[in-house]
Enzyme design. Structure first.
Site, PDB file in Angstrom:
ATOM      1  CG  ASN A  92      -2.185   0.828   1.389  1.00  0.00           C
ATOM      2  OD1 ASN A  92      -2.693   0.939   2.378  1.00  0.00           O
ATOM      3  ND2 ASN A  92      -2.343   1.450   0.254  1.00  0.00           N
TER       4      ASN A  92
ATOM      5  CB  CYS B 242      -4.280   5.479   5.954  1.00  0.00           C
ATOM      6  SG  CYS B 242      -3.364   4.181   4.620  1.00  0.00           S
TER       7      CYS B 242
ATOM      8  CG  ASN C 279     -11.320   3.998   7.593  1.00  0.00           C
ATOM      9  OD1 ASN C 279     -11.359   3.015   8.422  1.00  0.00           O
ATOM     10  ND2 ASN C 279     -10.214   4.063   6.951  1.00  0.00           N
TER      11      ASN C 279
ATOM     12  CG  ASN D 174     -12.597   2.068   2.967  1.00  0.00           C
ATOM     13  OD1 ASN D 174     -11.661   2.381   2.056  1.00  0.00           O
ATOM     14  ND2 ASN D 174     -12.701   2.593   4.270  1.00  0.00           N
TER      15      ASN D 174
ATOM     16  CD  GLU E 122      -7.407   1.721   0.906  1.00  0.00           C
ATOM     17  OE1 GLU E 122      -7.442   2.566   1.784  1.00  0.00           O
ATOM     18  OE2 GLU E 122      -6.287   1.116   0.784  1.00  0.00           O
ATOM     19  NE  ARG E 123     -14.041   6.690   2.915  1.00  0.00           N
ATOM     20  CZ  ARG E 123     -14.434   7.541   3.963  1.00  0.00           C
ATOM     21  NH1 ARG E 123     -15.467   7.692   3.768  1.00  0.00           N
ATOM     22  NH2 ARG E 123     -13.815   7.392   5.251  1.00  0.00           N
TER      23      ARG E 123
ATOM     24  CB  CYS F 112      -6.990  -1.550   3.228  1.00  0.00           C
ATOM     25  SG  CYS F 112      -8.050  -0.503   3.933  1.00  0.00           S
ATOM     26  N   GLY F 113      -4.665  -1.297   5.933  1.00  0.00           N
ATOM     27  CA  GLY F 113      -4.669  -1.725   7.385  1.00  0.00           C
ATOM     28  C   GLY F 113      -5.880  -1.760   8.201  1.00  0.00           C
ATOM     29  CB  THR F 114      -8.597   0.776   8.581  1.00  0.00           C
ATOM     30  OG1 THR F 114      -8.818   1.292   7.254  1.00  0.00           O
ATOM     31  CG2 THR F 114      -7.808   2.056   9.299  1.00  0.00           C
TER      32      THR F 114
END
EC number: 5.1.1.7
Length: 289
Positions: free
Chosen positions: A15, A85, A158, A191, A209-210, A218-220
């Site tokens: 990422n 993020c 998020n 997302n 991811e939006r 994507c970590g979250t």
């Protein structure tokens, strides 16, 4: 008269991010400028941009300055502002270490999703305290190419929709946002993670991811996936009293996510700075003209 502006390039499980150090918040980065810098053909290229600012110098972070010296002013690749993020925080911490603003051990970083606690390990891994997940009630359905799946609504600062599928290929190309219902569940976009099982407490995912499209990680999103999988497996740490740790494979590598009985979630993975350079302010002004 043009000036040279320093940047770095880094990634966390592929990422990738453009990093712009700007301690005093002196560089104007409107959405179009961010999108130009993140453009993979006409710019530097990245899933997003990490604007490195002292918390005291940024109006959105002043209230966090007593807890965290540095603010991660994160932008998606299309220039839109994002709350958090996870991979970006790890890369942001690695930059601070490289620049001499942090050393191995613990530090704090301010984000729009609150102050995050980070640990820089000797082996090169970075662990980020991602906070607690919120699990909004209500049924959500995501759809791609005529297929639909129920999804778990998970908020990690998020919004995420986590869908378990039989095959990751069913997610399609993920260039466009997967459809979701009801539309009111995510008024600011979402997302979307598609998940398959790989083994005990081991899953793999793809993500849209939006603002960025499909990304290599994507970590979250990985945290949201671990939480959703734990609930599906009946492994809610608040109920069992023991931490739940999941290995989450992403296209760009592997992240390890642990949810503790108190609800706190920790994410561990690599963070790499791959290049440094400069861009010409005149080029950016030309893009924006």
């Amino acid at each position: 008269m043009s000036t040279r502006i320093a940047f770095l390039k880094g990634h966390g499980t592929e990422n990738d991010f453009v990093i712009v150090p700007d301690p005093e918040n002196a560089i104007d980065l409107p959405p179009a400028a961010v999108a130009a810098l993140c453009d993979r053909r006409a710019g530097i290229g990245g899933d997003g941009l990490l604007h490195v600012v002292r918390s005291a110098a940024h109006p959105e972070a002043k209230d966090m300055a007593a807890e965290a010296e540095w603010f991660m002013d994160y932008r998606n690749g299309d220039g839109s502002v994002a709350e958090m993020c996870g991979n970006g925080v790890r890369v942001f911490a690695r930059y601070l270490q490289r620049a001499g603003h942090a050393t191995e051990g613990d530090l704090t970083i301010a984000t729009r999703g609150g102050v995050k606690r980070v640990h820089l390990a000797k082996n090169g891994d970075v662990t980020v305290g991602m906070g607690r997940a919120l699990l909004p009630e209500g049924d959500v359905v995501v759809s791609v190419d005529g297929r639909s799946w129920p999804a778990r609504n998970v908020n990690m600062g998020n919004p995420h929709a986590v869908a378990f599928v039989a095959d990751l290929a069913h997610a399609g190309d993920l260039y466009s946002p997967p459809a979701h219902e009801p539309a009111t569940a995510y008024p600011d976009g979402v997302n979307v993670e598609f998940v398959v099982d790989r083994g005990p407490r081991h899953v793999a995912m793809r993500v849209h991811e939006r603002g960025s499209g499909e990304t290599r990680s994507c970590g979250t999103g990985a945290c949201a996936v671990a939480v959703a999988t734990a609930r599906r497996d009946g492994a809610d740490p608040a109920v069992t009293g023991t931490p739940a740790t999941y290995t989450v494979d992403v296209p760009g590598g592997t992240l390890v996510i642990t949810e503790r009985p108190d609800g706190e979630i920790e994410m561990t993975g690599p963070a790499v700075i791959v290049a440094t350079g400069e861009f010409d302010s005149a080029w950016l002004e030309g893009v924006l003209a």
